[in-house]
Motif scaffolding. Structure first.
Motif, mmCIF file in Angstrom:
data_model
loop_
_atom_site.group_PDB
_atom_site.id
_atom_site.type_symbol
_atom_site.label_atom_id
_atom_site.label_comp_id
_atom_site.label_asym_id
_atom_site.label_seq_id
_atom_site.Cartn_x
_atom_site.Cartn_y
_atom_site.Cartn_z
ATOM 1 N N LEU A 32 1.876 -2.791 96.843
ATOM 2 C CA LEU A 32 3.381 -3.332 97.580
ATOM 3 C C LEU A 32 4.429 -2.259 97.199
ATOM 4 C CD1 LEU A 32 3.882 -4.862 99.914
ATOM 5 C CD2 LEU A 32 5.079 -6.300 98.195
ATOM 6 N N GLN A 33 4.303 -1.953 95.825
ATOM 7 C CA GLN A 33 5.321 -0.857 95.497
ATOM 8 C C GLN A 33 4.807 0.392 95.015
ATOM 9 O OE1 GLN A 33 4.818 -4.121 93.585
ATOM 10 N NE2 GLN A 33 6.356 -5.045 94.785
ATOM 11 N N HIS A 34 3.608 0.901 95.497
ATOM 12 C CA HIS A 34 3.109 2.097 95.504
ATOM 13 C C HIS A 34 3.253 3.026 96.871
ATOM 14 C CE1 HIS A 34 1.645 1.464 91.420
ATOM 15 N NE2 HIS A 34 1.550 0.431 91.518
ATOM 16 N N TYR A 35 4.577 3.643 96.924
ATOM 17 C CA TYR A 35 4.807 3.968 98.408
ATOM 18 C C TYR A 35 4.135 5.489 98.651
ATOM 19 C CZ TYR A 35 8.194 0.318 98.406
ATOM 20 O OH TYR A 35 8.971 -0.770 98.249
ATOM 21 N N ALA A 36 3.364 5.852 97.738
ATOM 22 C CA ALA A 36 2.978 7.541 97.865
ATOM 23 C C ALA A 36 1.676 7.374 99.041
ATOM 24 C CB ALA A 36 2.270 8.014 96.684
ATOM 25 N N LEU A 37 0.946 6.128 99.122
ATOM 26 C CA LEU A 37 -0.188 5.953 99.986
ATOM 27 C C LEU A 37 0.698 5.230 101.310
ATOM 28 C CD1 LEU A 37 -2.936 6.020 101.059
ATOM 29 C CD2 LEU A 37 -3.348 3.578 99.874
ATOM 30 N N ALA A 38 0.706 5.827 102.359
ATOM 31 C CA ALA A 38 1.021 5.073 103.804
ATOM 32 C C ALA A 38 0.445 3.984 104.022
ATOM 33 C CB ALA A 38 1.288 6.187 104.827
ATOM 34 N N ARG A 39 1.119 3.130 104.649
ATOM 35 C CA ARG A 39 0.049 2.062 105.031
ATOM 36 C C ARG A 39 0.633 1.550 106.392
ATOM 37 N NH1 ARG A 39 3.429 -0.301 100.745
ATOM 38 N NH2 ARG A 39 2.248 1.308 99.655
ATOM 39 N N ASP A 40 -0.349 0.601 107.101
ATOM 40 C CA ASP A 40 -0.229 0.098 108.444
ATOM 41 C C ASP A 40 0.158 -1.291 108.479
ATOM 42 O OD1 ASP A 40 -1.399 2.470 110.157
ATOM 43 O OD2 ASP A 40 -2.671 2.462 108.575
ATOM 44 N N VAL A 41 -0.542 -1.928 107.263
ATOM 45 C CA VAL A 41 -0.248 -3.500 107.219
ATOM 46 C C VAL A 41 0.275 -3.664 105.823
ATOM 47 C CG1 VAL A 41 -1.155 -5.693 107.544
ATOM 48 C CG2 VAL A 41 -1.729 -3.998 109.195
ATOM 49 N N ASP A 96 -7.376 -13.235 112.453
ATOM 50 C CA ASP A 96 -7.043 -12.836 113.940
ATOM 51 C C ASP A 96 -5.874 -11.883 114.008
ATOM 52 O OD1 ASP A 96 -9.499 -14.315 114.538
ATOM 53 O OD2 ASP A 96 -8.219 -15.934 115.448
ATOM 54 N N ALA A 97 -4.848 -12.295 113.595
ATOM 55 C CA ALA A 97 -3.517 -11.372 113.476
ATOM 56 C C ALA A 97 -3.745 -10.121 112.757
ATOM 57 C CB ALA A 97 -2.491 -12.052 112.998
ATOM 58 N N LEU A 98 -4.399 -10.321 111.790
ATOM 59 C CA LEU A 98 -4.508 -8.909 110.963
ATOM 60 C C LEU A 98 -5.616 -8.065 111.536
ATOM 61 C CD1 LEU A 98 -4.675 -7.243 108.282
ATOM 62 C CD2 LEU A 98 -6.378 -8.704 107.452
ATOM 63 N N CYS A 99 -6.608 -8.377 112.193
ATOM 64 C CA CYS A 99 -7.614 -7.532 113.078
ATOM 65 C C CYS A 99 -6.837 -6.962 114.056
ATOM 66 C CB CYS A 99 -8.768 -8.322 113.250
ATOM 67 S SG CYS A 99 -9.927 -8.667 111.948
ATOM 68 N N ALA A 100 -5.992 -7.722 114.949
ATOM 69 C CA ALA A 100 -5.453 -7.184 116.025
ATOM 70 C C ALA A 100 -4.550 -5.943 115.495
ATOM 71 C CB ALA A 100 -4.371 -8.128 116.636
ATOM 72 N N ARG A 101 -3.889 -6.080 114.520
ATOM 73 C CA ARG A 101 -3.036 -4.978 113.861
ATOM 74 C C ARG A 101 -3.806 -3.837 113.454
ATOM 75 N NH1 ARG A 101 2.196 -6.170 111.450
ATOM 76 N NH2 ARG A 101 3.015 -7.854 112.784
ATOM 77 N N LEU A 102 -4.966 -4.060 113.136
ATOM 78 C CA LEU A 102 -5.887 -3.001 112.591
ATOM 79 C C LEU A 102 -6.338 -2.338 113.851
ATOM 80 C CD1 LEU A 102 -7.906 -4.604 109.071
ATOM 81 C CD2 LEU A 102 -5.878 -2.947 109.350
ATOM 82 N N ASP A 103 -6.571 -3.200 114.797
ATOM 83 C CA ASP A 103 -7.463 -2.583 116.073
ATOM 84 C C ASP A 103 -6.205 -1.535 116.510
ATOM 85 O OD1 ASP A 103 -10.032 -3.818 115.829
ATOM 86 O OD2 ASP A 103 -9.298 -5.478 117.215
ATOM 87 N N ALA A 104 -5.168 -2.112 116.702
ATOM 88 C CA ALA A 104 -3.968 -1.358 117.272
ATOM 89 C C ALA A 104 -3.719 0.061 116.277
ATOM 90 C CB ALA A 104 -2.771 -1.923 117.329
#
Length: 325
Positions: free
Chosen positions: A151-160, A314-322
């Motif tokens: 969470l505190q390692h911002y060098a890797l961009a994240r989607d979720v 379900d909500a996590l997979c919807a985010r990943l699909d997007a």
């Protein structure tokens, strides 16, 4: 009382934080805010991968249940057709350059948590340069990356972003390190995508429940119900962020526990476990991964699995699909 015990008592108990911690907490807050700002304005840059990235982390120092959640996410995503891999800093290990773990990795080299996750059969990469380590997972065929404790390692961009919360201790006194347990201010919660609570969930949180009622022999893999250890004392060791959670879980099954606390990520040696008598010795999976090479009869690990809210998956997979589109 040791310094760590003093701080823990002030973070989660009625004892006030030592005066000397307040200027340090102020300085810590300034530095972390400056670092976040440098990423926000682009002076420090995050690297984006060609696949979705899920970050699992927390706001507090110490154990909240990140590793069981990571393992549960790996299982849930794989069941839905994803090919997940896990990237980790590798705390407790000596590996610095990006590396993909083999089938029988050494915890002294790669860290206990990455080795525990790898034991579940999922590809795992470690390294100080997390984006470079994560790139190894793509080469291994993964199409989604889970960043453990990132969470505190911002060098890797994240989607979720997923923040894990200790349902028992919550956020303690709400102060920043070292005056309190917080790695970042509580306002950081407003920017995460999901909040998962290990225990009784509050408003806006998804509940996670840890289940474990069997012990597994470190010597031959035999299993035994925890209730089979009642009637006589047992030794229990824990080198995790919140040892009392493990000890209390054993007591909840009726065991008479003699608890032995060690520092988080402690590198066990045989003499550490040379307790008097012939009582059984129980430990967490995270500790067992470091003790299996010198295990003795009567030593048992107690695996746990995280039970998650299906609506959260379900909500996590919807985010990943997007994100993948």
């Amino acid at each position: 009382m040791a310094l760590a015990d003093t701080l823990q008592a002030s973070w989660y108990g009625t004892r006030g934080a030592p005066i000397w911690t307040f200027p340090l907490a102020w300085l810590y807050g300034v530095l972390t805010a400056l670092r976040r700002a440098l990423y926000r304005i682009g002076w420090l840059r995050s690297r984006r991968l060609a696949v979705p990235v899920v970050v699992v982390g927390n706001l507090t120092a110490g154990g909240t249940g990140k590793t069981p959640l990571t393992l549960a996410l790996v299982e849930a995503l794989a069941a839905r057709g994803w090919r997940p891999g896990v990237v980790s800093r590798g705390y407790g290990g000596i590996q610095r350059e990006p590396a993909l773990l083999g089938d029988d990795p050494d915890p002294a080299q790669f860290g206990d948590e990455p080795c525990l996750i790898r034991a579940g059969g999922v590809p795992v990469a470690v390294g100080r340069d997390r984006p470079a380590a994560a790139a190894l997972l793509l080469q291994a065929g993964c199409n989604v990356v889970i960043a453990d404790d990132g969470l505190q390692h911002y060098a890797l961009a994240r989607d979720v972003e997923i923040c894990v919360i200790d349902g028992e201790r919550r956020f303690g006194n709400g102060r920043l390190l070292p005056a309190g347990p917080l790695r970042e201010p509580l306002s950081r919660l407003r920017r995460v995508d999901f909040r998962v609570c290990n225990g009784a969930a509050g408003e806006g949180e998804h509940a996670m429940r840890l289940v474990g009622d069997l012990a597994v022999s470190l010597v031959d893999g035999a299993t035994r119900p925890l209730t089979g250890f009642t009637g006589a004392p047992v030794h229990a060791v824990a080198a995790i962020g919140h040892p009392d959670r493990f000890f209390d879980s054993l007591r909840a099954h009726g065991l008479e526990v003699r608890g032995h606390r060690f520092a988080d990520h402690h590198a066990f040696a045989p003499e550490d476990l040379a307790f008097a008598g012939d009582a059984p010795l129980l430990m967490t999976d995270k500790d067992a991964i470091k003790c299996r090479r010198f295990a003795r009869p009567g030593w048992w690990r107690v695996p746990v699995r995280a039970v998650l809210d299906p609506a959260f998956i379900d909500a996590l997979c919807a985010r990943l699909d997007a994100a993948s589109r």
